[in-house]
Structures are given as structure tokens and as C-alpha cells.
Design a protein around this motif. Structure first.
Motif, short mmCIF file in Angstrom:
data_model
loop_
_atom_site.label_atom_id
_atom_site.label_comp_id
_atom_site.label_asym_id
_atom_site.label_seq_id
_atom_site.Cartn_x
_atom_site.Cartn_y
_atom_site.Cartn_z
N GLY A 147 0.80 -1.22 0.00
CA GLY A 147 0.00 0.00 0.00
C GLY A 147 0.83 1.27 0.00
O GLY A 147 0.57 2.20 -0.76
N ILE A 148 1.90 1.29 0.82
CA ILE A 148 2.71 2.52 0.93
C ILE A 148 3.37 2.84 -0.41
O ILE A 148 3.34 3.96 -0.91
CB ILE A 148 3.78 2.34 2.03
N HIS A 149 3.94 1.80 -1.04
CA HIS A 149 4.61 2.01 -2.33
C HIS A 149 3.60 2.40 -3.41
O HIS A 149 3.85 3.27 -4.23
CB HIS A 149 5.35 0.74 -2.76
N GLN A 150 2.44 1.72 -3.39
CA GLN A 150 1.44 2.00 -4.42
C GLN A 150 0.98 3.45 -4.34
O GLN A 150 0.85 4.14 -5.35
CB GLN A 150 0.26 1.05 -4.26
N ASP A 151 0.72 3.90 -3.11
CA ASP A 151 0.26 5.27 -2.92
C ASP A 151 1.30 6.25 -3.47
O ASP A 151 0.97 7.19 -4.19
CB ASP A 151 0.02 5.51 -1.43
N GLY A 152 2.59 5.97 -3.17
CA GLY A 152 3.67 6.85 -3.62
C GLY A 152 3.78 6.87 -5.14
O GLY A 152 3.80 7.94 -5.76
N ILE A 153 3.79 5.69 -5.72
CA ILE A 153 4.06 5.62 -7.17
C ILE A 153 2.91 6.19 -8.00
O ILE A 153 3.11 6.76 -9.07
CB ILE A 153 4.43 4.18 -7.60
N ILE A 154 1.68 6.09 -7.46
CA ILE A 154 0.53 6.67 -8.17
C ILE A 154 0.66 8.20 -8.17
O ILE A 154 0.35 8.87 -9.15
CB ILE A 154 -0.80 6.19 -7.55
N LYS A 155 1.19 8.75 -7.05
CA LYS A 155 1.38 10.21 -6.99
C LYS A 155 2.53 10.64 -7.89
O LYS A 155 2.45 11.61 -8.61
CB LYS A 155 1.67 10.64 -5.54
N LYS A 156 3.64 9.92 -7.83
CA LYS A 156 4.81 10.23 -8.70
C LYS A 156 5.66 8.98 -8.86
O LYS A 156 6.12 8.41 -7.87
CB LYS A 156 5.63 11.38 -8.07
N ARG A 157 5.88 8.58 -10.11
CA ARG A 157 6.57 7.33 -10.41
C ARG A 157 7.93 7.24 -9.70
O ARG A 157 8.32 6.20 -9.17
CB ARG A 157 6.76 7.18 -11.92
N GLU A 158 8.66 8.35 -9.68
CA GLU A 158 10.03 8.33 -9.15
C GLU A 158 10.11 8.00 -7.66
O GLU A 158 11.19 7.72 -7.15
CB GLU A 158 10.72 9.68 -9.40
N THR A 159 8.97 8.05 -6.93
CA THR A 159 9.06 7.76 -5.50
C THR A 159 9.57 6.35 -5.23
O THR A 159 10.29 6.10 -4.28
CB THR A 159 7.69 7.94 -4.79
N TYR A 160 9.16 5.40 -6.11
CA TYR A 160 9.59 4.01 -5.86
C TYR A 160 10.17 3.31 -7.09
O TYR A 160 10.19 2.09 -7.13
CB TYR A 160 8.42 3.20 -5.27
#
Ligand code: KIV
Ligand code: ZN
Length: 397
Positions: A298-311
Motif C-alpha cells: 500500500g505505501i509504495h502504491q500510494d507513492g508511485i501513483i502520486k509520482k513514479r520516481e518515489t519508488y
């Protein structure tokens, strides 16, 4: 500072094909060679022609079908091997014979029951003989990883005197640590007379999972060619994987290196090789594994949906994959669920998403992964569809 080009020598069809059970026929080999040409590798090691009539024929057919890359054939330091390699390469637009012999104490003593002086003599004779068939001769010092540096330097100097164009320093049994392998390359660069006339090549095996790290250390210390395979297939634990070394070079511009490889073709090439050899790629394999660009927590998904580079450090489009994928599991959160529903054309307000999410968790706790079909079942179970005539926006107050 001007960027230095690293030559990519692909040995999928030779070292890669040595894997038990992944025998390729001539048609499959030609198909893979054409794909490697489109990928823009510099050298294709097409086979070991003396090993079987089938391999001889495959090398011949590849020579007829390929124009740009150099076609290379392997031989031992044995006249008959070299003659047959030369003959198989006759129709190549650009050809190379790859010949060599073991140089470590272990190989000299146990494999050849010989002496260092006799090994140097055999190396020289092999190179001289190969030069009768082709201009471009690569010499491999087998088990160079365990060869004493001073002796390796003598071997290199001797073959350079006889016109070798490339010298391959194989870590045949995946023995070296990256620092040690890099030092070996640097030692040769600094101590071998005439070394500037030839290209030094890395050829690293993955017995300790260090093949790519060792190749990288080799090129940082002066090697100009990397020998590698698609998906890292090869003897035992495999070879340096082409996709890893090429993407490391691409992602790290401070190294001041580049290759000519068309990285957008990496994914399709990986699929082709896996399909033809029957060797499945492990799910978590760097760059080409099915999970390499999938996100399930969930944490990674939330980040990557906001901005790909997060994860993600690599853009999947660079290797020919459309986009990252969001896998729905019991570890996924609301934003991932909303993202996947959005792809199916459904949008929720907060309350309706809370309701769907609670049903989703019940399903997800029982299953490894939730599919699109199951998302529709979950939606039906929520009864939200009945309350909302307008299908696209699903709300509860
Ligand atoms: O690993 C190795 O040493 C080889 C040589 C034959 C080049 O594959
Ligand atoms: Zn090898």
C-alpha cells in the motif's frame, strides 16, 4: 569529458546455450541473432562450431542473415577447432575467432598437465593460426580470475605481439570480488606492453551473484568490452546479464560511458530468449522479471501513483515496458484500489470507496492477487451499482 563507448559482446547463443535443457535449433538461433542485431549489440558469439554439426550450421546461417554486428565463433587452442571456426564464419560480413586456453595454476596442472611456458607457446600458436582465417582474433585466458596477475600479463603480452585484437579476462568460476577483478584489469592496463593496441574484455560468471558487479568494476578500471547474455543465462549460475550492465551504464551518466544498445528492445528480447530456450525468468530478476516494475504494498502504491520516481529508479518505458503495474493484494491500500477501478472506468467518493475497500479486503485475505474480473464481482456485491444510475461516478453520502 568525452563519453567512452563500451562494446556489448552477446554470448547468449554460445555460453547462454550451454545451460542444460536449453538447446536451440538453427532456426531459433537465427531468430535470436536477428533480434540481437535490432537490439544493436556489437558482437554476437554465435556458437562453438567444432562442438557439433548443428552448431556449425547455426553459425553459418547466422553469418548469412546478419549484417551489422561482428559474428564470433569459439574455439579451443586447437588447430582443428580454429579451422572449423574459420570455415563456419566464411560468409560473415565481419567475423572474429575467439580462441584461448586455461592460464590458472589449477588449469595448467590438472586440466592440461602442462607448464606455464608450454601454455604461453600454445596461446601464441593458436592466435597465429587463427590470424590465417580472420583479421579479428580474440584470445581468452580461461580462469583468469584465479590466474596470477604477473603470469596473466606475460600471456597477454605474448598474444599482443602476434596480432590479437581483443583479450578476454574471464572469471570462469565466478571467484573474484569486484575490487579484486577491477584491480586485475587495472594491473594489465598498467603492466602489459602494447595493451593500448587491443580491447580488454570482461567475461564474468555469476556463481556468487557478482557477475554484473565484477563486469562493472572491470569497465571502470579500463575494460572496453563486456561479455554478457540476455536474462543472464549461462553455465551454472549464469553470466553477466546484458540488461543489467546496459541499464547500469545508462542510469549512471557520471560514469561517462555509453553503449549502442536500443534499450527499448530489452523486454521483447528477454521474452524471445525465454520462449525459445524454455528458461523462465525469475519473477524478481532485475529489469526483466515480471515483478521488476510491479508494486503491491500500500505505501509504495500510494507513492508511485502520486509520482513514479518515489519508488522506481528506472523508467519502465526505457526498457520497452509501458508502465509500472499495480498488483492488488491484502497489503494494498485504498489509493491502489481506486487506481485499478479507475482503469476499468469506475470512480468513487470517499464513502463508497470505504465500502468497496472493506469487501475487497475480505477477498484479498483469501487470495494471492485480485483480478479485474474479481473487482467487478466486488462491485456487484457492494450493491453500489444499483444505487447509482450513472455508472462512472459511484457515490454514497
Ligand atoms: O567462462 C569462460 O571462461 C568461457 C571461455 C570459453 C571464454 O566461457
Ligand atoms: Zn563463460
Amino acid at each position: 569529458m568525452e563519453k567512452k563507448r563500451i562494446h556489448i559482446f552477446d554470448t547468449t547463443l554460445r555460453d547462454g546455450e550451454q545451460v542444460p535443457g536449453c538447446k536451440l535449433n538453427t532456426q531459433e538461433k537465427v531468430k535470436i541473432a536477428k533480434q540481437l542485431e535490432c537490439l544493436k549489440v556489437d558482437v554476437i558469439e554465435a556458437g562453438f562450431p567444432v562442438s557439433s554439426p548443428g552448431d556449425y550450421q547455426s553459425v553459418q546461417e547466422i553469418c548469412k542473415s546478419i549484417s551489422d554486428p561482428i559474428i564470433c565463433a569459439l574455439s579451443r587452442a586447437v588447430e582443428k577447432d580454429i579451422e572449423i571456426a574459420g570455415s563456419a564464419l566464411k560468409n560473415a560480413k565481419r567475423s572474429r575467432i575467439h580462441t584461448g586456453i586455461g592460464t590458472s595454476d589449477c588449469h595448467i596442472r590438472y586440466k592440461f598437465n602442462s607448464t606455464p611456458e608450454k601454455i604461453i607457446e600454445r596461446a601464441i600458436q593458436a592466435v597465429k593460426y587463427a590470424k590465417k582465417f580472420v583479421e579479428d582474433v580474440e584470445f581468452y585466458a580461461e580462469d583468469a580470475g584465479r590466474t596470477r596477475n604477473d603470469f596473466l600479463a606475460r600471456v597477454c603480452e605474448s598474444v599482443i605481439k602476434h596480432g590479437v585484437t581483443v583479450i578476454n579476462i574471464p572469471d570462469t568460476i565466478g571467484y573474484c570480488l569486484p575490487e579484486e577483478y577491477g584491480k586485475k584489469i587495472r594491473y594489465l592496463k598498467e603492466n602489459v606492453k602494447g595493451i593500448h593496441k587491443i580491447i580488454l574484455s570482461t567475461h564474468c560468471h555469476n556463481d556468487l551473484g557478482l557477475a554484473t558487479a565484477n563486469s562493472l568494476s572491470g569497465i571502470i578500471n579500463g575494460a572496453k568490452q563486456v561479455e554478457c547474455t540476455i536474462n543472464g543465462i549461462g553455465e551454472r549460475a549464469g553470466n553477466t546479464s546484458l540488461e543489467e550492465i546496459v541499464m547500469i551504464i545508462k542510469q549512471n551518466s557520471h560514469l561517462n560511458l555509453f553503449t549502442n544498445v536500443k534499450t527499448k528492445m530489452i523486454s521483447s528480447t528477454s521474452h524471445l530468449v525465454s520462449e525459445c530456450t524454455g528458461m523462465k525468468v525469475q519473477a524478481n530478476k532485475a529489469i526483466v522479471g515480471i515483478n521488476a516494475f510491479s508494486h503491491s504494498s500500500g505505501i509504495h502504491q500510494d507513492g508511485i501513483i502520486k509520482k513514479r520516481e518515489t519508488y522506481e529508479s528506472i523508467n519502465p518505458e526505457d526498457v520497452g515496458i509501458d508502465k509500472f503495474s499495480i498488483v492488488l493484494t491484502a497489503r494494498s491500500g485504498r489509493s491502489a484500489l481506486a487506481y485499478r477501478y479507475k482503469k476499468l472506468g469506475y470512480f468513487f467518493n470517499k464513502n463508497s470507496l470505504d465500502l468497496v475497500y472493506s469487501i475487497f479486503l475480505r477477498y484479498a485475505d483469501k487470495k494471492k492477487e485480485i483480478s479485474d474480473k474479481e473487482l467487478k464481482i466486488i462491485l456487484e456485491e457492494s450493491n453500489l451499482m444499483n444505487d447509482n444510475k450513472k455508472k462512472k461516478l459511484i457515490t454514497i453520502d
